[in-house]
Enzyme design. Structure first.
Site, PDB file in Angstrom:
ATOM      1  N   GLU A  45      41.136  57.068  16.285  1.00 21.75           N
ATOM      2  CA  GLU A  45      41.511  55.691  16.633  1.00 21.75           C
ATOM      3  C   GLU A  45      43.021  55.495  16.368  1.00 21.75           C
ATOM      4  O   GLU A  45      43.554  56.065  15.407  1.00 21.75           O
ATOM      5  CB  GLU A  45      40.683  54.760  15.730  1.00 21.75           C
ATOM      6  CG  GLU A  45      40.879  53.282  15.926  1.00 21.75           C
ATOM      7  CD  GLU A  45      39.994  52.480  14.958  1.00 21.75           C
ATOM      8  OE1 GLU A  45      39.473  53.038  13.964  1.00 21.75           O
ATOM      9  OE2 GLU A  45      39.822  51.269  15.214  1.00 21.75           O
ATOM     10  N   LYS A 116      37.496  48.380  22.129  1.00 24.38           N
ATOM     11  CA  LYS A 116      36.559  48.276  20.993  1.00 24.38           C
ATOM     12  C   LYS A 116      35.894  46.903  20.924  1.00 24.38           C
ATOM     13  O   LYS A 116      36.575  45.873  20.859  1.00 24.38           O
ATOM     14  CB  LYS A 116      37.349  48.555  19.711  1.00 24.38           C
ATOM     15  CG  LYS A 116      36.544  48.583  18.427  1.00 24.38           C
ATOM     16  CD  LYS A 116      37.476  48.948  17.264  1.00 24.38           C
ATOM     17  CE  LYS A 116      36.759  49.109  15.946  1.00 24.38           C
ATOM     18  NZ  LYS A 116      37.683  49.485  14.855  1.00 24.38           N
ATOM     19  N   CYS A 149      35.257  53.657  16.295  1.00 25.61           N
ATOM     20  CA  CYS A 149      35.067  53.457  14.859  1.00 25.61           C
ATOM     21  C   CYS A 149      33.925  52.497  14.517  1.00 25.61           C
ATOM     22  O   CYS A 149      32.771  52.842  14.679  1.00 25.61           O
ATOM     23  CB  CYS A 149      36.388  53.041  14.215  1.00 25.61           C
ATOM     24  SG  CYS A 149      36.416  53.487  12.456  1.00 25.61           S
ATOM     25  N   VAL A 176      37.011  54.077   6.760  1.00 30.87           N
ATOM     26  CA  VAL A 176      37.424  53.835   5.374  1.00 30.87           C
ATOM     27  C   VAL A 176      36.250  53.636   4.425  1.00 30.87           C
ATOM     28  O   VAL A 176      36.433  53.685   3.213  1.00 30.87           O
ATOM     29  CB  VAL A 176      38.388  52.619   5.280  1.00 30.87           C
ATOM     30  CG1 VAL A 176      39.711  52.926   5.961  1.00 30.87           C
ATOM     31  CG2 VAL A 176      37.764  51.356   5.863  1.00 30.87           C
TER      32      VAL A 176
HETATM   33  C1  ACM Z   1      37.403  50.843  11.556  1.00 32.70           C
HETATM   34  O1  ACM Z   1      36.727  50.320  12.449  1.00 32.70           O
HETATM   35  N1  ACM Z   1      38.593  51.351  11.804  1.00 32.70           N
HETATM   36  C2  ACM Z   1      36.904  50.927  10.178  1.00 32.70           C
END
Ligand code: ACM
Length: 274
Positions: A45, A116, A149, A176
């Site tokens: 990402e 996203k 992500c 994370v």
């Molecule tokens: C994330 O979606 N970068 C934790």
């Protein structure tokens, strides 16, 4: 008549970008990907901007319009050499809007972007809300669905891509939460009978007022059996590779005879807020 291909090689790059230094990060990507031959390469990402964007203005500075910016151009050139598909996370500028997105190119051609759907934490202050859609891109017989992500925690994202016919879910990430997603992706792969390629990053970023972040590495390629085919280290950069067989991802029938797609009961899956 030649038989359609069923075996493909997929790869995930685990990287460690320097925040804000797009040119240096592109040069590092070039070096890491040199000579890599794969039908699908997935990059993390926000792979050349870095993650801890302070505000929208900073995000706009580090963003690009697909397929005209420096990252897109590199991906197009690289995919011309590999002949395969590349999926890479980036900040996508579209007029006065900005998205946390994945660029998709194949064999020197731009295929499109995925924006996203589920923004994580402070990303909601920086990026615009995406209206989707969740998309599956096809190139040379391989069907690749894209999510980014934090989309992982919503099982509907991977399920939608699998229902659209994805063989592989390409998953650029900057994870994370320690190990959560890496475990979950085995299940996303198993329950949908697809391959998943999670390309995560490593390293740390601390840019006030954002909290200090430690990215968890452990990039993972998972199989429709729920097994890990390749795992990256917790720290440091690497390239993971695995072979995928689309006759496996296209068979949704278990040894018991149950068809895990045909036997779904969507008429009964409602409930909760719309
Ligand atoms: C994330 O979606 N970068 C934790």
């Amino acid at each position: 008549m030649t038989e359609p291909r069923t075996l493909f090689t997929v790869a995930a790059l685990q990287s460690q970008p320097v925040f804000g230094d797009v040119a240096a990060n592109l040069a590092t990507l070039d070096a890491q990907l040199a000579g890599l031959e794969a039908d699908l390469i997935v990059l993390p990402e926000l792979c050349v901007s870095g993650y801890s964007l302070r505000d929208r203005a900073e995000a706009f500075d580090l963003a690009e319009c697909f397929p005209d910016g420096p990252l897109s151009e590199r991906l197009l050139a690289l995919s011309e050499v590999t002949g395969g598909m590349i999926v890479a996370g980036f900040a996508e500028r579209d007029g006065d809007r900005i998205y946390n997105a994945a660029a998709v190119v194949a064999a020197g051609r731009p295929l499109g972007t995925y924006r996203k759907l589920h923004l994580f934490g402070f990303e909601r202050e920086v990026f615009d809300v995406s209206e989707g859609p969740l998309r599956v891109f096809e190139h040379a017989g391989l069907r690749v669905g894209t999510m980014v992500c934090f989309d992982w925690i919503f099982p509907e994202a991977a399920r939608s891509l699998a229902l659209q016919g994805a063989d592989v879910i390409a998953h650029p990430s900057n994870l994370v939460l320690p190990g959560w997603c890496q475990q979950a992706m085995l299940v996303r792969a198993l329950e949908n009978r697809v391959y998943t390629v999670t390309a995560n990053r490593t390293g740390t970023e601390h840019r006030e007022p954002r909290p200090a972040l430690r990215f968890t590495g452990l990039s993972r390629i998972a199989a429709p059996t729920g097994q890990a085919l390749a795992d990256g280290p917790e720290q440091g950069t690497t390239v993971l590779c695995a072979d995928v067989d689309v006759t496996v991802s296209r068979c949704k029938v278990l040894p018991s005879g149950n068809d895990v797609f045909a036997e779904r009961r969507p008429d009964l899956y409602g409930g909760g807020p719309a």
